[in-house]
Write an enzyme that holds these catalytic residues in place. Structure first.
Site, mmCIF file in Angstrom:
data_model
loop_
_atom_site.group_PDB
_atom_site.id
_atom_site.type_symbol
_atom_site.label_atom_id
_atom_site.label_comp_id
_atom_site.label_asym_id
_atom_site.label_seq_id
_atom_site.Cartn_x
_atom_site.Cartn_y
_atom_site.Cartn_z
ATOM 1 N N LYS A 22 0.838 -1.215 0.000
ATOM 2 C CA LYS A 22 0.000 0.000 0.000
ATOM 3 C C LYS A 22 0.868 1.259 0.000
ATOM 4 C CE LYS A 22 -1.677 1.587 4.076
ATOM 5 N NZ LYS A 22 -1.399 3.001 4.388
ATOM 6 N N ASN A 23 1.860 1.287 0.889
ATOM 7 C CA ASN A 23 2.621 2.529 1.043
ATOM 8 C C ASN A 23 3.639 2.756 -0.078
ATOM 9 O OD1 ASN A 23 1.093 3.083 3.233
ATOM 10 N ND2 ASN A 23 2.643 2.517 4.749
ATOM 11 N N CYS A 115 -4.511 12.537 12.738
ATOM 12 C CA CYS A 115 -5.393 11.379 12.793
ATOM 13 C C CYS A 115 -5.183 10.734 14.150
ATOM 14 C CB CYS A 115 -5.117 10.426 11.639
ATOM 15 S SG CYS A 115 -3.500 9.686 11.697
ATOM 16 N N ARG A 120 0.689 14.568 12.876
ATOM 17 C CA ARG A 120 1.068 14.374 11.478
ATOM 18 C C ARG A 120 1.193 15.685 10.670
ATOM 19 N NH1 ARG A 120 -1.202 8.818 9.262
ATOM 20 N NH2 ARG A 120 0.855 8.889 8.326
ATOM 21 N N ASP A 306 4.448 0.588 11.853
ATOM 22 C CA ASP A 306 3.253 -0.041 11.284
ATOM 23 C C ASP A 306 3.079 -1.506 11.705
ATOM 24 O OD1 ASP A 306 2.723 2.341 10.053
ATOM 25 O OD2 ASP A 306 3.458 1.741 8.084
ATOM 26 N N ARG A 398 -8.727 -0.495 4.336
ATOM 27 C CA ARG A 398 -7.856 0.539 3.764
ATOM 28 C C ARG A 398 -6.500 -0.044 3.395
ATOM 29 N NH1 ARG A 398 -6.268 4.384 7.653
ATOM 30 N NH2 ARG A 398 -4.890 4.773 5.924
#
Ligand code: EPU
Length: 420
Positions: A22-23, A115, A120, A306, A398
């Site tokens: 994803k990243n 978030c 952030r 993560d 997500r």
């Protein structure tokens, strides 16, 4: 809204295919804005964040086509301003700013805001754009950067917590079309940054040093279309490795790249998990009793933030005391109170969580607060006695492709139901 119902206690067995990262794919999709020619990206995971980035590119004027796990983007003519509400919804969308600035010399995006995991800020992204000669203003909730010309320069992009992943990506993309040479010091070294640099180089950029703290970008006049396959998701792989360990099973992670996972594999090995390279992947299984380990999250090649929540779930089942220190984000412990509902004994002391592990967990209804917290709750549910109901699973969709389907194939008793 959907929930996941998990009946715990089944050891996972079999093989799971690791999806594209994803990243890596999000900034690579943004990078397609740098050229008027078509690009294709292969190995793209089917995730809501990816579809969302597709919507943003479409809104900016690009043609976006999803074709299985390939995305084709043709950004022939684009505009330099992103829709306020669209961008605000996904923090990762900030990485359109560098490509827009690089190609159009102007970029206006809504400030992504904080978030649940932390404030952030994007000050380092903006510092980098300014170093390239852009004027930056924050106005009415938007960040605008514009320049008559972008000129390469040397800059230091380190911040409070070290390097910035998307900040490095953003500046790399803008600098690819700047005049002259840009030197980023304290650049993020994550494999996703290297994957982006490889894609940009395939488009005709001249980037060296990606993967090290010093990245050099020699600007070019224009970039062309390219075809690229995204790297496998090291965090998804880590999540399934931990799930195998927690359930005392044996799982092969097809496509997982050990060279991107040294810190996680080292901690898993120290905690009593055996990891073997097998063919094009890794096989993970328990090697006797679990042992407690202390973990501190750090920029790559340190232990990834993560995978912190998932590792904490493992430590709650490990007899002894483990100390988990979060050094990247200020408040990435939302999973702690939810793990406590399952019976975990965890105390937070400043940036550290003290996990007194080894007590059996028992299923309960829990609430997912963010992507990785959801993964931790699923892992805990797989090991808990009885049924765990994880609510708000849109968070997990997500960033994990078909997680319930993949876990079911490994033998887990997990089903998706409508939230009550
Ligand atoms: N930071 C600043 N100023 C900035 C940018 C960052 O102070 O201008 C600070 C952040 O507040 C944080 C630290 O620097 O304390 C690192 O943040 P970074 O910029 O590296 O995070 P990011 O690029 O916004 C990406 C991933 C995150 C992942 C982090 C760290 C994407 C789309 N997101 O975010 O992924 O946690 O790097 O590795 O690539 C996730 O997948 O669950 C996720 C949150």
């Amino acid at each position: 809204m959907d929930s996941l119902l998990i009946k715990g206690g089944v050891p996972l067995h079999g093989e799971v295919a690791i999806s594209g990262a994803k990243n890596a794919v999000l900034p690579i999709m943004a990078a397609t804005l740098l050229t008027a020619e078509p690009c294709s990206i292969r190995g793209v995971p089917n995730l809501s964040d990816v579809r969302f980035m597709g919507q943003i590119l479409t809104w900016l004027g690009a043609q976006v086509r999803f074709d299985g796990d390939t995305i084709r983007v043709h950004a022939k003519k684009i505009k330099g301003a992103g829709d306020y509400d669209l961008i605000r919804k996904m923090r990762g969308s900030i990485c359109i700013m560098g490509p827009l600035l690089g190609r159009l010399k102007t970029a206006t995006v809504s400030l992504p805001g904080g978030c649940v995991i932390g404030a952030r800020p994007i000050n380092l992204h903006l510092k980098g754009f300014q170093a390239l000669g852009a004027k930056v203003v924050i106005e009415s909730g938007y960040a605008r950067a514009s320049a008559k010309r972008l000129v390469g320069s040397a800059m230091f992009l380190g911040g409070r917590a070290g390097s910035t992943v998307l900040g490095t990506a953003n500046v790399m993309m803008a600098a690819a079309l700047a005049e002259g040479v840009t030197l980023i010091e304290s650049a993020a070294c994550e494999p996703e940054v290297v994957d982006l640099a490889n894609f940009l180089n395939a488009m005709g950029a001249r980037i060296t040093g990606a993967g090290s703290p010093t990245v050099t970008i020699t600007g070019v006049k224009a970039l062309h279309g390219a075809d690229h396959e995204v790297i496998p998701d090291r965090i998804e792989a880590a999540t399934y490795a931990i799930a195998a360990a927690v359930t005392n099973g044996e799982v092969t992670l097809r496509g997982a790249r050990a060279e991107h996972m040294h810190a996680v594999l080292d901690k898993l090995t120290s905690s009593g998990v055996k990891v073997e390279r097998r063919g094009t992947g890794l096989t993970v299984r328990r090697n006797g009793r679990l042992k407690p380990v202390d973990i501190t999250t750090l920029p790559y090649s340190g232990f990834p933030t993560d995978a912190q929540a998932q590792m904490m779930a493992l430590m709650t089942l490990t007899p002894g005391i483990s100390i988990i220190t979060e050094r990247i984000f200020e408040s990435r412990f939302m999973h702690v109170s939810e793990l406590a509902r399952l019976g975990a004994d965890i105390e937070i002391e400043g940036p550290s969580a003290i996990v007194k592990g080894g007590k059996p967990l028992s299923g309960a209804p829990v609430m997912a607060s963010d992507l990785r917290a959801s993964a931790a709750l699923i892992i805990a549910g797989l090991a808990a006695r009885g049924t765990t109901r994880v609510n708000r699973v849109y968070h997990i969709d997500r960033g994990y492709e078909n997680i319930d389907g993949k876990l079911r194939r490994l033998g887990a008793r997990i089903e998706r139901v409508e939230e009550t």
